[in-house]
Design a protein around this motif. Structure first.
Motif, mmCIF file in Angstrom:
data_model
loop_
_atom_site.group_PDB
_atom_site.id
_atom_site.type_symbol
_atom_site.label_atom_id
_atom_site.label_comp_id
_atom_site.label_asym_id
_atom_site.label_seq_id
_atom_site.Cartn_x
_atom_site.Cartn_y
_atom_site.Cartn_z
ATOM 1 N N THR A 8 0.892 -1.230 0.024
ATOM 2 C CA THR A 8 0.097 -0.113 -0.017
ATOM 3 C C THR A 8 0.887 1.243 -0.107
ATOM 4 O O THR A 8 2.158 1.304 0.674
ATOM 5 C CB THR A 8 -1.002 0.011 1.223
ATOM 6 O OG1 THR A 8 -1.662 -1.113 1.188
ATOM 7 C CG2 THR A 8 -1.918 1.179 1.326
ATOM 8 N N THR A 9 0.421 2.170 -0.873
ATOM 9 C CA THR A 9 1.257 3.623 -0.803
ATOM 10 C C THR A 9 0.317 4.301 0.237
ATOM 11 O O THR A 9 -0.897 4.756 -0.057
ATOM 12 C CB THR A 9 1.294 4.048 -2.160
ATOM 13 O OG1 THR A 9 2.065 3.018 -3.120
ATOM 14 C CG2 THR A 9 1.988 5.325 -2.199
ATOM 15 N N PHE A 10 0.808 5.220 1.103
ATOM 16 C CA PHE A 10 0.360 6.216 1.991
ATOM 17 C C PHE A 10 1.023 7.392 1.497
ATOM 18 O O PHE A 10 2.008 7.556 1.419
ATOM 19 C CB PHE A 10 0.545 5.896 3.352
ATOM 20 C CG PHE A 10 -0.180 4.585 3.986
ATOM 21 C CD1 PHE A 10 -1.259 4.392 4.011
ATOM 22 C CD2 PHE A 10 1.008 3.449 4.313
ATOM 23 C CE1 PHE A 10 -1.858 3.260 4.485
ATOM 24 C CE2 PHE A 10 0.315 2.335 4.685
ATOM 25 C CZ PHE A 10 -0.963 2.154 4.762
ATOM 26 N N TYR A 11 0.055 8.574 1.443
ATOM 27 C CA TYR A 11 0.516 9.781 0.938
ATOM 28 C C TYR A 11 0.636 10.818 2.051
ATOM 29 O O TYR A 11 1.187 12.048 1.972
ATOM 30 C CB TYR A 11 -0.373 10.127 -0.155
ATOM 31 C CG TYR A 11 -0.703 9.339 -1.222
ATOM 32 C CD1 TYR A 11 0.494 9.316 -2.149
ATOM 33 C CD2 TYR A 11 -1.509 8.477 -1.291
ATOM 34 C CE1 TYR A 11 0.116 8.586 -3.391
ATOM 35 C CE2 TYR A 11 -1.643 7.602 -2.575
ATOM 36 C CZ TYR A 11 -0.840 7.533 -3.591
ATOM 37 O OH TYR A 11 -0.835 6.845 -4.466
ATOM 38 N N THR A 30 -5.753 3.442 1.502
ATOM 39 C CA THR A 30 -4.685 4.269 1.140
ATOM 40 C C THR A 30 -4.842 5.542 1.993
ATOM 41 O O THR A 30 -3.838 6.187 2.033
ATOM 42 C CB THR A 30 -4.575 4.326 -0.368
ATOM 43 O OG1 THR A 30 -5.906 4.930 -0.924
ATOM 44 C CG2 THR A 30 -4.397 3.305 -1.359
#
Length: 827
Positions: free
Chosen positions: A2-5, A540
């Motif tokens: 998962t990409t967290f911003y 996300t």
């Protein structure tokens, strides 16, 4: 993976600081000065302030429920005063109230935890929504408190909070003032040379008893301005900025003066059926037409100065009416801004008409003493039409239309009389909302409306203008009766969304290749797998309301949806493993909080999503400044871009039909024109950033909270079109929002989410809406074992009616859709 911003630094960001500073600079435009004998602004010599009231240290930034925002800080009134260098001299009184609040919160939290332990976390959220925490009544103010304050200046902050899931009550401590509050205010007003009352409220309160108290020098409706409220209020109190807001509602002298008072929500014990028997007579339309004097009229608001408004010219053609006015600051000390409001009065014919309706408005720039500005304000001729159910058309009846110009609904002057020699239709439609049972609406026939001394003279001497009925064009609407069928033209090619974006194929050609199962899955969103009703955590963007489904082999990725409408509601602090697997903890919805452990596993990373709490919708609307609202929309759009949120579940734009609606703070006004203009402005601001969009809600006639998923709104077609749908129509046409959210309630026996004519015929065919329609959360999911008169909405019928998404949905929703198709229940 998962990409967290979200950023990983716990430090306050430059973005947070900039956004708070921007809102602080704009907030004075949202405050309404109700009373002032010259005491405000306070002089520079005032150094000490005696501060009292439940909102002094516990200032409400905005309401509860999904409309809450998890901001880093909330600046209370006390903090704002002290940061500006003023001394608050009533620390003992404030500290005593702190103890009362702490005890009440402990008791409430223990009850909430007990509910969660016995019935589960979802039950805890439902308990929180239906039984929101109400801060305790204030303790008494004593003569000792006053003597020890050591100042001649006192400020009392009266706060109210409310929110999603429960309506307010016409009781003391809610709509009415508590006895403790009245006693304190009476004593303070009699004891201090300068006594100022601040209303830290999101909805109307009963001001009748207040206005009977001698010695109140000023009343300022500060509203709920987000997490910088204390700073912004201090600026206004001491003249650093000046208030220029106007009310967006009618404040009655008695709750029973509202036409829906007896039967609204729980007031008659029936929350299953809501009868809109007042028809089009909502807010000032009712008070003016039936000649009922309010405490404060719609559009009212004082300033630190005075203005003159002179009408210079009025012109009309078959399309537009234009009014040119000169506004001048005739005061000698303070700058200010004025709002010019234009109302029209239509002739009564076969259709009853309200005394007047708001047709246009504009706000000046900040005018220095002696300064002036010329405004030209235009609005469509067709906006003066009324809806005729008999003709299934918008109709302008023959007769004289009066143009009224002023700065409040009861402070206008007739400036023109427009003659129309014969009745004309402006738009030919078809009736879409038949009543499910007979209902008699109130009538204004033979009623003497509000008037004033010079009205007859003004009518006789008004500028005469003429409209040629043959020049007014008739618009015809083409309706879609059947859904299109798409056949796969490329069976040997697997079309992806990227190829659609690159215009190699059309979206219809991709859809033609999908199976019923795939389409059903795409129509049902998710809360992110691990989410509960508490967290509503998108994977996300933790804390967001949900994500849409994906179809990996087609390249269809999810979009993230986050709550509003007072900013983004996200999990402010969360943690993930080194492999970016989201860890439990940090989920929050009001008092329902799952704390993060002090430390995570080795290599874990902490993330921060602190968002800006902007002024609530009612406060924004009180600015009557569409440029300001658009600018604040850009603040939200910028934060959406940073955190990778695609759709903001806002603006809320239901009508303030009754002051007891628990969610009125999320909505703009009792007036549909002002509502639509505000929503359009906020949408333009958010959608200034490509890829970010708004979600107009709750569509439609969702005007109370008790039993909101099962209430049947019995309402006439004309009333729907002129009052409850008009704001949505304006916003759709003026700002092209990316999404609309249907509401929980039924409309004349059909759930809004199952209403084909609401979604397709009205929004898409009549208004040209081209975006996504989604349901409100869990609309077709039975959340409790409670038995209701009306059932939940049907999942297959949500799709058949035109919802593109059911949010967040469930596997059962998918199965129901597929089963309905297999059974031949096609649209």
């Amino acid at each position: 993976m998962t990409t967290f911003y979200a950023p990983t630094s716990p430090e306050i960001s430059k973005r947070e600081q900039t956004h708070m500073e921007t809102i602080r600079a704009l907030a004075a435009n949202c405050m309404v000065l109700l009373e002032n004998d010259g005491t405000l602004p306070l002089s520079a010599q005032t150094k000490k302030v005696a501060l009292f009231g439940n909102g002094a240290r516990h200032t409400v930034k905005g309401g509860t429920g999904s409309g809450d925002v998890n901001s880093r800080v909330v600046v209370a009134i006390e903090q704002g005063l002290e940061k500006a260098g003023y001394t608050v001299t009533t620390k003992n009184w404030l500290g005593e109230y702190d103890q009362c609040v702490a005890q009440a919160k402990q008791t409430y939290t223990e009850k909430l935890e007990a509910v969660k332990k016995q019935y589960g976390s979802s039950a805890g959220v439902l308990y929180y929504l239906k039984n929101p925490f109400l801060e305790p009544h204030v303790q008494a103010v004593t003569t000792k408190d006053i003597h020890e304050s050591g100042t001649d200046t006192a400020v009392y902050v009266l706060a109210r909070n409310s929110g999603e899931g429960k309506d307010r009550n016409n009781t003391r401590g809610e709509f009415q003032l508590a006895e403790e509050e009245l006693e304190a205010i009476r004593l303070l007003a009699a004891s201090y040379k300068k006594f100022i009352l601040l209303l830290n409220i999101g909805g109307i309160i009963d001001t009748t008893e207040l206005l009977q108290i001698q010695g109140i020098n000023a009343i300022l409706m500060i509203g709920q301005l987000g997490n910088i409220t204390g700073f912004a209020v201090t600026d206004v109190l001491f003249g650093k900025t000046v208030p220029s807001g106007k009310l967006t509602d009618t404040w009655a002298s008695n709750y029973l003066d509202y036409p829906s008072s007896d039967t609204y929500s729980h007031m008659n014990g029936d929350v299953d059926d809501e009868y809109y028997s007042e028809g089009i007579y909502v807010g000032y339309r009712y008070f003016d037409t039936f000649n009922i004097t309010p405490n404060y009229c719609f559009g009212y608001g004082k300033a630190y100065t005075e203005f003159s408004i002179q009408t210079l010219d009025i012109t009309v053609n078959e399309e537009n009416i234009s009014v040119t006015v000169e506004v001048k600051n005739i005061g000698k000390i303070h700058p200010g801004r004025e709002v010019v409001q234009i109302y029209t009065s239509a002739p009564a014919g076969s259709l009853e008409k309200p005394y007047q309706e708001l047709s246009a408005f504009a706000k000046t720039q900040l005018l220095a003493p002696g300064g002036d500005e010329i405004l030209t304000i235009s609005f469509p001729v067709s906006s003066m039409a009324s809806y005729s159910e008999k003709e299934a058309a918008w109709v302008m009846e023959a007769g004289t239309y009066y143009i009224r110009v002023g700065n409040a609904s009861r402070n206008t002057k007739i400036e023109a009389a427009i003659h129309l020699s014969s009745t004309v239709k402006t738009v030919q439609l078809k009736n879409l909302f038949p009543m499910d049972e007979p209902m008699e609406e109130i009538s204004s026939r033979n009623i003497s409306s509000y008037s004033y001394a010079s009205e007859a003279f003004e009518k006789e001497n008004a500028k005469i203008l003429t409209l040629d009925p043959s020049e007014i064009l008739l618009q015809l609407i083409k309706y879609q009766s059947e859904r299109p069928t798409y056949l796969d033209q490329y069976p040997d090619v697997k079309i992806t969304i990227d190829e659609v974006k690159n215009k190699q194929f059309t979206s219809e050609e991709l859809i033609a290749q999908l199976t019923v199962q795939e389409m059903a899955e795409l129509c049902v969103g998710t809360s992110g797998g691990r989410a509960t009703v508490v967290a509503n955590a998108a994977i996300t963007v933790p804390g967001a309301g949900g994500e849409t489904a994906t179809l990996e082999d087609r390249g269809i990725r999810s979009i993230v949806l986050a709550d509003g409408p007072a900013g983004l509601r996200l999990t402010p602090h969360f943690r993930a493993t080194a492999d970016r697997e989201l860890l439990p903890g940090g989920e929050i919805m009001g008092f329902d909080y799952n704390p993060l452990p002090e430390a995570g596993p080795e290599g874990s990373v902490d993330y921060y999503q602190y968002c800006t709490a902007i002024p609530v919708a009612t406060s924004l609307a009180q600015s009557w400044d569409m440029n300001l609202i658009e600018h604040i929309g850009k603040i939200v759009g910028k934060e959406m871009q940073e955190f990778h949120v695609h759709l903001w579940l806002a603006p809320g734009m239901n009508i303030h039909r009754n002051p007891l609606c628990g969610r009125n703070f999320e909505y703009y006004s009792e007036d549909p024109l002002l509502t639509g203009k505000c929503a359009a402005a906020e949408t333009r601001g958010v959608q200034y950033y490509p890829g970010q969009g708004t979600t107009l809600k709750h569509f439609a006639a969702n005007n109370h909270e008790d039993n909101r998923m099962f209430t049947n709104a019995h309402v006439s077609e004309r009333t729907l079109r002129e009052i409850y749908l008009k704001g949505f129509e304006i916003a759709v046409k003026e700002s092209r929002p990316l999404s609309i959210m249907t509401s929980y309630n039924l409309i004349n026996g059909t759930h809004a989410a199952n209403h084909f004519d609401l979604i397709q015929s009205a929004a898409r065919d009549e208004w040209g809406f081209a975006g996504v329609v989604m349901t409100d959360w869990y609309t077709s999911n039975k959340l409790t074992d409670e038995i209701h008169k009306y059932p939940i909405s049907s999942s297959p019928l949500c799709i058949k009616a035109g919802n593109d998404l059911q949010m967040p949905g469930s596997q059962q929703n998918i199965d129901d859709i597929v089963s309905a198709i297999e059974a031949g229940e096609r649209a």
